[in-house]
Motif scaffolding. Structure first.
Motif, mmCIF file in Angstrom:
data_model
loop_
_atom_site.group_PDB
_atom_site.id
_atom_site.type_symbol
_atom_site.label_atom_id
_atom_site.label_comp_id
_atom_site.label_asym_id
_atom_site.label_seq_id
_atom_site.Cartn_x
_atom_site.Cartn_y
_atom_site.Cartn_z
ATOM 1 N N ASN A 10 0.822 -1.208 0.000
ATOM 2 C CA ASN A 10 0.000 0.000 0.000
ATOM 3 C C ASN A 10 0.854 1.255 0.000
ATOM 4 O O ASN A 10 0.528 2.234 -0.675
ATOM 5 C CB ASN A 10 -0.937 0.000 1.205
ATOM 6 N N MET A 11 1.940 1.245 0.775
ATOM 7 C CA MET A 11 2.841 2.397 0.824
ATOM 8 C C MET A 11 3.512 2.618 -0.525
ATOM 9 O O MET A 11 3.637 3.761 -0.985
ATOM 10 C CB MET A 11 3.891 2.181 1.918
ATOM 11 N N GLU A 12 3.928 1.527 -1.159
ATOM 12 C CA GLU A 12 4.585 1.635 -2.463
ATOM 13 C C GLU A 12 3.612 2.149 -3.526
ATOM 14 O O GLU A 12 3.976 2.984 -4.360
ATOM 15 C CB GLU A 12 5.150 0.275 -2.878
ATOM 16 N N GLU A 13 2.368 1.646 -3.486
ATOM 17 C CA GLU A 13 1.371 2.094 -4.454
ATOM 18 C C GLU A 13 1.006 3.556 -4.239
ATOM 19 O O GLU A 13 0.812 4.303 -5.203
ATOM 20 C CB GLU A 13 0.114 1.219 -4.342
ATOM 21 N N ASN A 14 0.930 3.967 -2.985
ATOM 22 C CA ASN A 14 0.608 5.353 -2.679
ATOM 23 C C ASN A 14 1.727 6.284 -3.137
ATOM 24 O O ASN A 14 1.470 7.353 -3.695
ATOM 25 C CB ASN A 14 0.370 5.517 -1.182
ATOM 26 N N GLN A 15 2.979 5.868 -2.915
ATOM 27 C CA GLN A 15 4.117 6.670 -3.350
ATOM 28 C C GLN A 15 4.179 6.744 -4.872
ATOM 29 O O GLN A 15 4.489 7.801 -5.448
ATOM 30 C CB GLN A 15 5.418 6.076 -2.803
ATOM 31 N N ASP A 16 3.860 5.626 -5.525
ATOM 32 C CA ASP A 16 3.830 5.591 -6.990
ATOM 33 C C ASP A 16 2.781 6.558 -7.524
ATOM 34 O O ASP A 16 3.016 7.272 -8.502
ATOM 35 C CB ASP A 16 3.525 4.167 -7.466
ATOM 36 N N LYS A 17 1.631 6.606 -6.867
ATOM 37 C CA LYS A 17 0.557 7.523 -7.261
ATOM 38 C C LYS A 17 1.001 8.979 -7.106
ATOM 39 O O LYS A 17 0.762 9.812 -7.986
ATOM 40 C CB LYS A 17 -0.687 7.253 -6.418
ATOM 41 N N ILE A 18 1.681 9.288 -5.996
ATOM 42 C CA ILE A 18 2.174 10.644 -5.748
ATOM 43 C C ILE A 18 3.207 11.037 -6.793
ATOM 44 O O ILE A 18 3.207 12.159 -7.303
ATOM 45 C CB ILE A 18 2.777 10.740 -4.328
ATOM 46 N N ASN A 19 4.094 10.100 -7.139
ATOM 47 C CA ASN A 19 5.138 10.382 -8.138
ATOM 48 C C ASN A 19 4.561 10.685 -9.513
ATOM 49 O O ASN A 19 5.221 11.328 -10.338
ATOM 50 C CB ASN A 19 6.096 9.193 -8.246
ATOM 51 N N HIS A 20 3.332 10.220 -9.756
ATOM 52 C CA HIS A 20 2.706 10.434 -11.063
ATOM 53 C C HIS A 20 1.562 11.442 -10.984
ATOM 54 O O HIS A 20 0.595 11.369 -11.749
ATOM 55 C CB HIS A 20 2.201 9.098 -11.634
ATOM 56 N N GLY A 21 1.669 12.389 -10.060
ATOM 57 C CA GLY A 21 0.688 13.468 -10.000
ATOM 58 C C GLY A 21 -0.701 13.021 -9.613
ATOM 59 O O GLY A 21 -1.689 13.529 -10.135
ATOM 60 N N ASN A 22 -0.784 12.038 -8.707
ATOM 61 C CA ASN A 22 -2.068 11.503 -8.225
ATOM 62 C C ASN A 22 -2.793 10.662 -9.282
ATOM 63 O O ASN A 22 -4.020 10.568 -9.263
ATOM 64 C CB ASN A 22 -2.987 12.624 -7.725
ATOM 65 N N TRP A 23 -2.027 10.060 -10.189
ATOM 66 C CA TRP A 23 -2.578 9.124 -11.175
ATOM 67 C C TRP A 23 -2.097 7.724 -10.802
ATOM 68 O O TRP A 23 -0.919 7.415 -10.872
ATOM 69 C CB TRP A 23 -2.130 9.490 -12.587
ATOM 70 N N ALA A 24 -3.032 6.875 -10.388
ATOM 71 C CA ALA A 24 -2.698 5.538 -9.897
ATOM 72 C C ALA A 24 -2.667 4.524 -11.034
ATOM 73 O O ALA A 24 -3.298 4.712 -12.082
ATOM 74 C CB ALA A 24 -3.714 5.098 -8.840
ATOM 75 N N GLU A 25 -1.941 3.438 -10.815
ATOM 76 C CA GLU A 25 -1.847 2.367 -11.815
ATOM 77 C C GLU A 25 -3.033 1.421 -11.692
ATOM 78 O O GLU A 25 -3.373 0.983 -10.602
ATOM 79 C CB GLU A 25 -0.544 1.596 -11.624
ATOM 80 N N ALA A 26 -3.661 1.126 -12.807
ATOM 81 C CA ALA A 26 -4.789 0.190 -12.810
ATOM 82 C C ALA A 26 -4.292 -1.223 -12.554
ATOM 83 O O ALA A 26 -3.273 -1.643 -13.098
ATOM 84 C CB ALA A 26 -5.517 0.251 -14.145
ATOM 85 N N LYS A 27 -5.023 -1.960 -11.724
ATOM 86 C CA LYS A 27 -4.664 -3.336 -11.390
ATOM 87 C C LYS A 27 -5.683 -4.347 -11.913
ATOM 88 O O LYS A 27 -5.413 -5.535 -11.931
ATOM 89 C CB LYS A 27 -4.544 -3.481 -9.872
ATOM 90 N N LEU A 28 -6.857 -3.867 -12.312
ATOM 91 C CA LEU A 28 -7.929 -4.728 -12.799
ATOM 92 C C LEU A 28 -8.546 -4.120 -14.058
ATOM 93 O O LEU A 28 -8.536 -2.903 -14.239
ATOM 94 C CB LEU A 28 -9.016 -4.899 -11.726
#
Length: 260
Positions: free
Chosen positions: A36-54
């Motif tokens: 969860n921490m890694e995904e949240n940091q990844d989202k922050i690094n991309h300007g609040n755009w999260a990676e789709a998982k499904l």
């Protein structure tokens, strides 16, 4: 072996002494927290755009990321190319944002910012020139081992062509070049949700309680409400200054993670 040796050696337990059970460490929780921490940091690094998982998540505004911080961008001639690298913390540009439309449980369609649907040309080039969704405008996202490749209607996976950085669908197998990340415009943070509070409706006590819940960390499982007259909040509510008044009160809470 004598009978004495067969006796199992164990710790001596005195009368009325409670036996302490060893607590098993829940490794799964730690793993989930780390993910969860890694995904949240990844989202922050991309300007609040999260990676789709499904596949079911791919809907609405999306961006196709090939490589790191580089997105597919639409051109006014209906073609698509790979845009310039973005700085950490920056999201995709308007011309790099597509609209994903769900067709079925496994297939989707993409619409560019020019209002045209993406499809496959005869030579495998991805173009955005169609006004409607037909067989050529349908794509199938395929997840495997937490990686994503998008299959076009021709049975080939989309990728960026090395020669001219154009978006094409030419390979029938998914290799490194065909791996893509679909970025989703993630929900706004709790700070923005505060702006949606109705200042004129609701019990003032409940409004303040919900406000504190949004921001306070409960390390000892206790909510700390600021002592003070609620008449001041009611006055601020009538004047349309409830947010400012709540912020002043929240700033005095030591357990608050946003205010000192």
């Amino acid at each position: 072996m004598t009978e004495y040796q067969k006796v199992r050696v164990s710790k001596l337990i005195l009368k009325n002494e409670k036996v302490k059970k060893k607590k098993k460490k829940d490794k799964s929780k730690k793993i989930d927290q780390k993910v969860n921490m890694e995904e949240n940091q990844d989202k922050i690094n991309h300007g609040n755009w999260a990676e789709a998982k499904l596949v079911s998540e791919i809907s609405g505004p999306v961006a196709l990321e090939f490589g790191c911080q580089t997105y597919v961008t639409a051109m006014d001639n209906g073609l698509f190319t790979l845009g310039p690298p973005h700085n950490e913390g920056d999201g995709p540009l308007p011309e790099e944002i597509l609209t994903a439309i769900s067709i079925s449980e496994t297939k989707i369609a993409f619409k560019s910012g020019y209002g045209k649907y993406l499809g496959v040309d005869k030579d495998g080039t991805i173009v955005g020139r169609s006004d409607a969704i037909g067989p050529l405008e349908q794509f199938e996202p395929i997840f495997e081992d937490n990686k994503l490749a998008i299959l076009a209607s021709t049975g080939c996976f989309i990728r960026i062509r090395d020669e001219d950085d154009s978006l094409v669908a030419m390979s029938r197998t998914a290799g490194t070049s065909e791996i893509v990340k679909v970025r989703l415009n993630a929900p706004e943070s709790a700070e923005v949700e505060v702006d949606k509070l109705d200042e004129k409706k609701g019990n003032i006590k409940d409004i303040e309680k919900n406000y504190v819940k949004m921001f306070q960390k409960f390390q000892d499982k206790k909510m700390r409400m600021i002592e003070g007259k609620q008449s001041q909040l009611k006055k601020a509510q009538k004047e349309g200054k409830l947010h400012e008044s709540l912020l002043d009160r929240r700033a005095k809470t030591k357990a608050d993670r946003y205010c000192k």
